[in-house]
Design a protein around this motif. Structure first.
Motif, PDB file in Angstrom:
ATOM      1  N   ILE A 201      14.851  20.257 -31.806  1.00  0.00           N
ATOM      2  CA  ILE A 201      16.035  21.119 -31.864  1.00  0.00           C
ATOM      3  C   ILE A 201      15.923  21.948 -33.145  1.00  0.00           C
ATOM      4  O   ILE A 201      16.227  21.459 -34.241  1.00  0.00           O
ATOM      5  CB  ILE A 201      17.336  20.294 -31.837  1.00  0.00           C
ATOM      6  N   SER A 202      15.450  23.178 -33.018  1.00  0.00           N
ATOM      7  CA  SER A 202      15.110  23.988 -34.197  1.00  0.00           C
ATOM      8  C   SER A 202      16.306  24.647 -34.851  1.00  0.00           C
ATOM      9  O   SER A 202      16.207  25.106 -35.992  1.00  0.00           O
ATOM     10  CB  SER A 202      14.073  25.036 -33.811  1.00  0.00           C
ATOM     11  N   GLU A 203      17.431  24.726 -34.149  1.00  0.00           N
ATOM     12  CA  GLU A 203      18.683  25.194 -34.756  1.00  0.00           C
ATOM     13  C   GLU A 203      19.869  24.621 -34.001  1.00  0.00           C
ATOM     14  O   GLU A 203      19.824  24.529 -32.771  1.00  0.00           O
ATOM     15  CB  GLU A 203      18.805  26.729 -34.732  1.00  0.00           C
ATOM     16  N   PHE A 204      20.886  24.222 -34.751  1.00  0.00           N
ATOM     17  CA  PHE A 204      22.199  23.844 -34.209  1.00  0.00           C
ATOM     18  C   PHE A 204      23.169  23.895 -35.380  1.00  0.00           C
ATOM     19  O   PHE A 204      22.750  23.995 -36.543  1.00  0.00           O
ATOM     20  CB  PHE A 204      22.157  22.428 -33.608  1.00  0.00           C
ATOM     21  N   GLY A 205      24.463  23.859 -35.105  1.00  0.00           N
ATOM     22  CA  GLY A 205      25.419  23.864 -36.201  1.00  0.00           C
ATOM     23  C   GLY A 205      26.605  24.765 -35.939  1.00  0.00           C
ATOM     24  O   GLY A 205      26.880  25.155 -34.793  1.00  0.00           O
ATOM     25  N   GLY A 206      27.303  25.079 -37.015  1.00  0.00           N
ATOM     26  CA  GLY A 206      28.493  25.936 -36.927  1.00  0.00           C
ATOM     27  C   GLY A 206      28.926  26.303 -38.330  1.00  0.00           C
ATOM     28  O   GLY A 206      28.450  25.709 -39.306  1.00  0.00           O
ATOM     29  N   GLY A 207      29.816  27.280 -38.434  1.00  0.00           N
ATOM     30  CA  GLY A 207      30.212  27.784 -39.745  1.00  0.00           C
ATOM     31  C   GLY A 207      31.464  27.141 -40.297  1.00  0.00           C
ATOM     32  O   GLY A 207      32.320  26.661 -39.549  1.00  0.00           O
ATOM     33  N   ALA A 208      31.546  27.103 -41.612  1.00  0.00           N
ATOM     34  CA  ALA A 208      32.755  26.614 -42.293  1.00  0.00           C
ATOM     35  C   ALA A 208      32.769  27.187 -43.694  1.00  0.00           C
ATOM     36  O   ALA A 208      31.727  27.294 -44.342  1.00  0.00           O
ATOM     37  CB  ALA A 208      32.754  25.097 -42.369  1.00  0.00           C
ATOM     38  N   LEU A 209      33.953  27.553 -44.152  1.00  0.00           N
ATOM     39  CA  LEU A 209      34.091  27.996 -45.546  1.00  0.00           C
ATOM     40  C   LEU A 209      34.454  26.763 -46.362  1.00  0.00           C
ATOM     41  O   LEU A 209      35.432  26.081 -46.053  1.00  0.00           O
ATOM     42  CB  LEU A 209      35.191  29.054 -45.676  1.00  0.00           C
ATOM     43  N   TYR A 210      33.632  26.485 -47.369  1.00  0.00           N
ATOM     44  CA  TYR A 210      33.877  25.271 -48.169  1.00  0.00           C
ATOM     45  C   TYR A 210      35.320  25.242 -48.660  1.00  0.00           C
ATOM     46  O   TYR A 210      35.858  26.261 -49.114  1.00  0.00           O
ATOM     47  CB  TYR A 210      32.946  25.226 -49.374  1.00  0.00           C
ATOM     48  N   GLY A 211      35.947  24.068 -48.511  1.00  0.00           N
ATOM     49  CA  GLY A 211      37.309  23.910 -49.011  1.00  0.00           C
ATOM     50  C   GLY A 211      38.362  24.437 -48.056  1.00  0.00           C
ATOM     51  O   GLY A 211      39.564  24.283 -48.276  1.00  0.00           O
ATOM     52  N   SER A 212      37.923  25.091 -46.951  1.00  0.00           N
ATOM     53  CA  SER A 212      38.919  25.662 -46.046  1.00  0.00           C
ATOM     54  C   SER A 212      39.332  24.669 -44.970  1.00  0.00           C
ATOM     55  O   SER A 212      38.524  23.931 -44.427  1.00  0.00           O
ATOM     56  CB  SER A 212      38.323  26.916 -45.370  1.00  0.00           C
ATOM     57  N   ASP A 213      40.598  24.704 -44.680  1.00  0.00           N
ATOM     58  CA  ASP A 213      41.089  23.888 -43.557  1.00  0.00           C
ATOM     59  C   ASP A 213      41.186  24.751 -42.326  1.00  0.00           C
ATOM     60  O   ASP A 213      41.607  24.304 -41.268  1.00  0.00           O
ATOM     61  CB  ASP A 213      42.462  23.293 -43.921  1.00  0.00           C
ATOM     62  N   GLY A 214      40.839  26.064 -42.486  1.00  0.00           N
ATOM     63  CA  GLY A 214      40.864  26.950 -41.317  1.00  0.00           C
ATOM     64  C   GLY A 214      42.277  27.325 -40.919  1.00  0.00           C
ATOM     65  O   GLY A 214      43.260  26.865 -41.487  1.00  0.00           O
ATOM     66  N   PRO A 215      42.377  28.184 -39.886  1.00  0.00           N
ATOM     67  CA  PRO A 215      43.693  28.669 -39.436  1.00  0.00           C
ATOM     68  C   PRO A 215      44.468  27.541 -38.740  1.00  0.00           C
ATOM     69  O   PRO A 215      43.880  26.640 -38.152  1.00  0.00           O
ATOM     70  CB  PRO A 215      43.332  29.789 -38.452  1.00  0.00           C
ATOM     71  N   GLY A 216      45.804  27.575 -38.878  1.00  0.00           N
ATOM     72  CA  GLY A 216      46.620  26.656 -38.083  1.00  0.00           C
ATOM     73  C   GLY A 216      46.588  25.252 -38.669  1.00  0.00           C
ATOM     74  O   GLY A 216      45.904  24.964 -39.640  1.00  0.00           O
TER      75      GLY A 216
END
Ligand code: GCU
Length: 589
Positions: free
Chosen positions: A495-510
Motif C-alpha cells: 500500500i504505497s499511499e493512504f491517509g487523510g489530512g488534519a491541521l495539528y491542534g484542530s478539532d475541525g468544524p462542528g
C-alpha cells in the motif's frame, strides 16, 4: 529529403548541446565547490534570452545602453531553491539567471568538468559567454566538460534556470507539491586526469549473498588499463584490465557482512586504475521477490515505510543537505520505519547516502506523475534519461532497493502502457538486481471490495497501490471485512499511499470529529491499520505522508493554507494523533 536533413542537423545540434551524464560519486573527486552566493537577474518575461544576458555586455561607448546587468542585483544561495529565498519569488514559476565568477589555472595534463547535482527544471549553461548546453529535469545530476574552454584567471559561469511547467514535461502540468525552482543542489568543478573512472557498478549479483558482479568504466584516451577493486577490510584486492572501450568486468567473491536495517554495514571500496582512484562506502545485500514475499538477504521482510517529499519542514524550503536529510530520516526512524519512499522524484544524494548509513531502505522514483503526455514524441526519451540518470547515480547504494517508474498514471492515456512497459524493460536491462514498480490508483472499490487490475502490474515486481479510503472515498463497510480481488495472486502487495489530512491542534468544524481534525485523521489510521489485515500478500505499507508539506493547490485557508495536511507530523514538528497509531502498528511488525 532537405527537410529530414535539417531535422537531423537540429537533432544533432540539440544532442551536441545536451548535458553529459554525470560522473558518479563526485564528492570523492578532486573538486572545487562553486556553492555560495550567486548573482541573479530575475526575468519574469524571459526578455533576457533576447538580450543575451550571458554575453554580459558592457557599454563600449557613451551611446551604448546595456539594459541588463548582474552587478547591482540580488544574490541567491546555491544550493537552494529561489522560491524560499526571496518573498518576491515565493510563487515564481519562471526564469532566473544566475551568475558565478571563479578563478582557475588550466593544467595541460588535466580535464575539467562542471558538475550540477540538480537544477529545476530547465538549465541553459554558459561559460564566458559561450553556451555549453542544456539539461531538462529537476532532480538528477548532469555535467559539462570544460577542458580547453576554461580561461586562466577569472571565468564567468551563467545558468539560466526555468522552472515553468511543460505540457510534455516530466512531471507535466499538474502535481501536488511546490515547484521549487533554482540550482537546488551542489555545483562543483571536478578536475581529473586525462583518463578517469567515470562510472562503476559494485553490487552483489542478483540472488547472491557473496558474489559481486559488476564493472568499472574508464573515460578517456587511455582506455586499456590495469584496474583494481580493493576492499581492505576483507583483504580483497581484485585485479583486472579494462578493454578498448574502457570497460573492466568485475566478478569477485567475498564473505560480506550483509547490509540490513539492523546492521547497516558499509565497506570502504577503493577502485583504482593506472590514472585514477575513487573511494566509496558500499554495502552488500540482496533484495528479491519470492512469490508473495519480499526477501532481504533471503529472509522475508515487511516494508515499514513512509512517504517523504524533499522539503525541510522547518525552513519551508527544498531540502538538499545532510542536515535536512537527518531531520527527515530521524523522523522516519522514530515512526518505526525501515524504508522511505522518496516521493515523487530522486532526492539529493545526501538523502540516499544518509538513509543507507542509518539502515533505512530507499524507494527511488522518477516524476512520471499523473498527467503525462505519453504520446508526445519527446516524452519517452525524457523519461528514459531521468531513469538512467537516477540509476547511474544510485546503483551502488545498497540502501536503494526499489526503482519506481511512475505514479498514478492513467491506463487510458494514449501510449501510456507502451511507453511505460518499454521504460520498465530498459530499467531492468540496466539493473536487474533491484525491484521495479509502477504505482497505481485505478483499482475499483465497490461493496467494500477492491478490484485491483492494471496492465503495468505484469511488469512490476510488486502490486503497489494508492488508496484513500476514509478520506477521498468513504468506507463501504467494516475495514475488517474488506475484500480484495487481485489478478496477480502470487505478487506481494504494497500500500504505497493512504491517509487523510488534519491541521495539528484542530478539532475541525462542528462538535463531533470533523474533517481536518486530528481525531478524524486518527480514525482513518485506525481503520486503515485494521483493513491491512485483510490484504492478501501484504508486504508493506507507506502512509502519505511524514510531514505536512507545501502545495499551492491546497487552498483551504482555514485548514490547509498552502499545505498538504496529510502529514503525520506538522511542519513545526508536532506529532498528530494518527502518528501514534502508525507507530504502534509498526511495533507489531
Ligand atoms: C496522490 C498523489 C500524491 C498526493 C496525494 C494527495 O495519491 O500520489 O502526490 O499528494 O495523492 O492527494 O494528497
Amino acid at each position: 529529403m532537405k527537410l529530414t536533413l535539417t531535422f537531423v542537423i537540429i537533432l544533432l545540434f540539440v544532442d551536441l548541446l545536451s548535458a553529459q551524464t554525470a560522473m558518479i560519486n563526485h564528492q570523492s573527486r578532486h573538486l572545487t565547490s562553486l556553492n555560495g552566493e550567486w548573482k541573479v537577474i530575475i526575468d519574469p518575461t524571459d526578455i533576457g534570452q533576447w538580450r543575451q544576458v550571458w554575453q554580459e555586455r558592457k557599454p563600449q561607448k557613451k551611446t551604448d545602453f546595456i539594459e541588463y546587468s548582474f552587478e547591482g542585483g540580488p544574490e541567491l544561495s546555491v544550493p537552494g531553491d529561489f522560491n524560499s529565498q526571496r518573498c518576491d519569488l515565493t510563487y515564481t514559476e519562471g526564469i532566473v539567471w544566475n551568475k558565478k565568477q571563479f578563478n582557475y589555472i588550466a593544467k595541460s595534463d588535466k580535464r575539467l568538468f562542471l558538475y550540477f547535482g540538480a537544477v529545476n527544471y530547465l538549465a541553459d549553461v554558459y561559460l564566458n559567454g559561450e553556451k555549453l548546453g542544456s539539461h531538462e529535469g529537476g532532480f538528477t545530476p548532469f555535467q559539462f566538460e570544460i577542458t580547453g574552454k576554461v580561461k586562466d584567471g577569472a571565468n564567468s559561469l551563467v545558468v539560466k534556470v526555468d522552472n515553468r511547467r511543460l505540457k510534455n514535461g516530466v512531471p507535466g502540468l499538474g502535481y501536488d507539491w511546490l515547484n521549487y525552482g533554482g540550482i537546488t543542489r551542489d555545483v562543483a568543478l571536478v578536475e581529473t586526469n586525462n583518463t578517469y573512472i567515470d562510472d562503476y557498478s559494485i553490487q552483489l549479483k542478483k540472488g547472491s549473498l557473496d558474489e559481486v558482479l559488476g564493472w568499472v568504466h574508464l573515460d578517456g584516451t587511455q582506455a586499456g588499463q590495469a584496474v583494481e577493486v580493493k576492499i581492505p577490510e576483507l583483504n580483497v584486492d581484485y585485479k583486472i584490465r579494462s578493454d578498448e572501450n574502457g570497460l573492466a568486468k568485475v566478478d569477485l567473491t567475498a564473505d560480506f557482512q550483509l547490509w540490513s536495517p539492523e546492521n547497516p554495514k558499509l565497506y570502504q571500496v577503493i577502485i583504482k586504475s593506472e590514472t585514477d582512484s575513487v573511494a566509496d562506502e558500499i554495502g552488500f545485500r540482496s533484495i528479491e521477490v519470492d512469490g508473495s514475499k519480499v526477501l532481504l538477504n533471503k529472509k522475508p521482510i515487511f516494508l515499514k515505510a513512509v512517504n517523504i517529499h524533499e522539503e525541510n519542514p522547518y525552513k519551508a524550503a527544498r531540502a538538499y543537505s545532510e542536515v535536512d536529510a537527518k531531520i527527515l530520516l530521524n523522523a522516519a526512524k522514530e515512526l518505526g520505519c525501515n524504508l522511505v519512499r522518496l516521493a515523487h522524484y530522486p532526492h539529493a544524494e545526501n538523502m540516499v547516502k544518509e538513509a543507507e548509513k542509518m539502515g533505512i531502505m530507499v524507494w527511488d522514483e522518477i516524476p512520471v506523475y499523473q498527467h503525462i503526455e505519453f504520446s508526445d514524441s519527446l516524452v519517452p526519451a525524457k523519461m528514459e534519461t531521468m531513469m538512467k540518470e537516477m540509476v547511474r547515480r544510485d546503483k551502488n547504494r545498497c540502501g536503494v532497493v526499489i526503482w519506481s517508474l511512475s505514479n498514478e498514471t492513467y491506463p487510458g492515456t494514449p501510449n501510456r502502457n507502451e511507453a511505460l512497459i518499454e521504460l520498465t524493460q530498459k530499467c531492468r536491462a540496466l539493473d536487474s538486481t533491484r525491484l521495479i514498480v509502477h504505482v497505481i490508483n485505478t483499482q475499483s472499490y465497490n461493496n467494500n471490495t477492491f478490484n485491483v487490475w492494471d496492465p503495468l502490474y505484469n511488469y512490476s515486481d510488486l502490486i503497489a497501490l494508492n488508496e484513500y479510503i476514509g478520506w477521498y472515498i468513504p468506507w463501504q463497510g467494516k475495514p475488517s471485512e474488506t475484500k480484495w480481488k487481485i489478478a496477480w495472486p502470487d505478487k506481494p502487495v504494497f500500500i504505497s499511499e493512504f491517509g487523510g489530512g488534519a491541521l495539528y491542534g484542530s478539532d475541525g468544524p462542528g462538535d463531533e470529529a470533523g474533517q481536518w481534525s486530528e481525531d478524524y485523521q486518527k480514525q482513518i489510521y485506525m481503520d486503515q491499520t485494521t483493513m491491512f489485515s485483510t490484504v492478501p500478500n501484504l508486504c508493506g505499507v507507506c502512509p502519505w505522508i511524514l510531514f505536512d508539506y507545501r502545495s499551492l493547490g491546497r487552498m483551504n485557508q482555514v485548514y490547509q493554507k498552502g499545505y498538504n495536511r496529510k502529514g503525520l507530523i506538522s511542519e513545526h514538528g508536532e506529532k498528530k494523533k494518527a502518528w501514534y497509531i502508525m507507530n504502534e502498528y509498526y511495533k507489531t511488525k
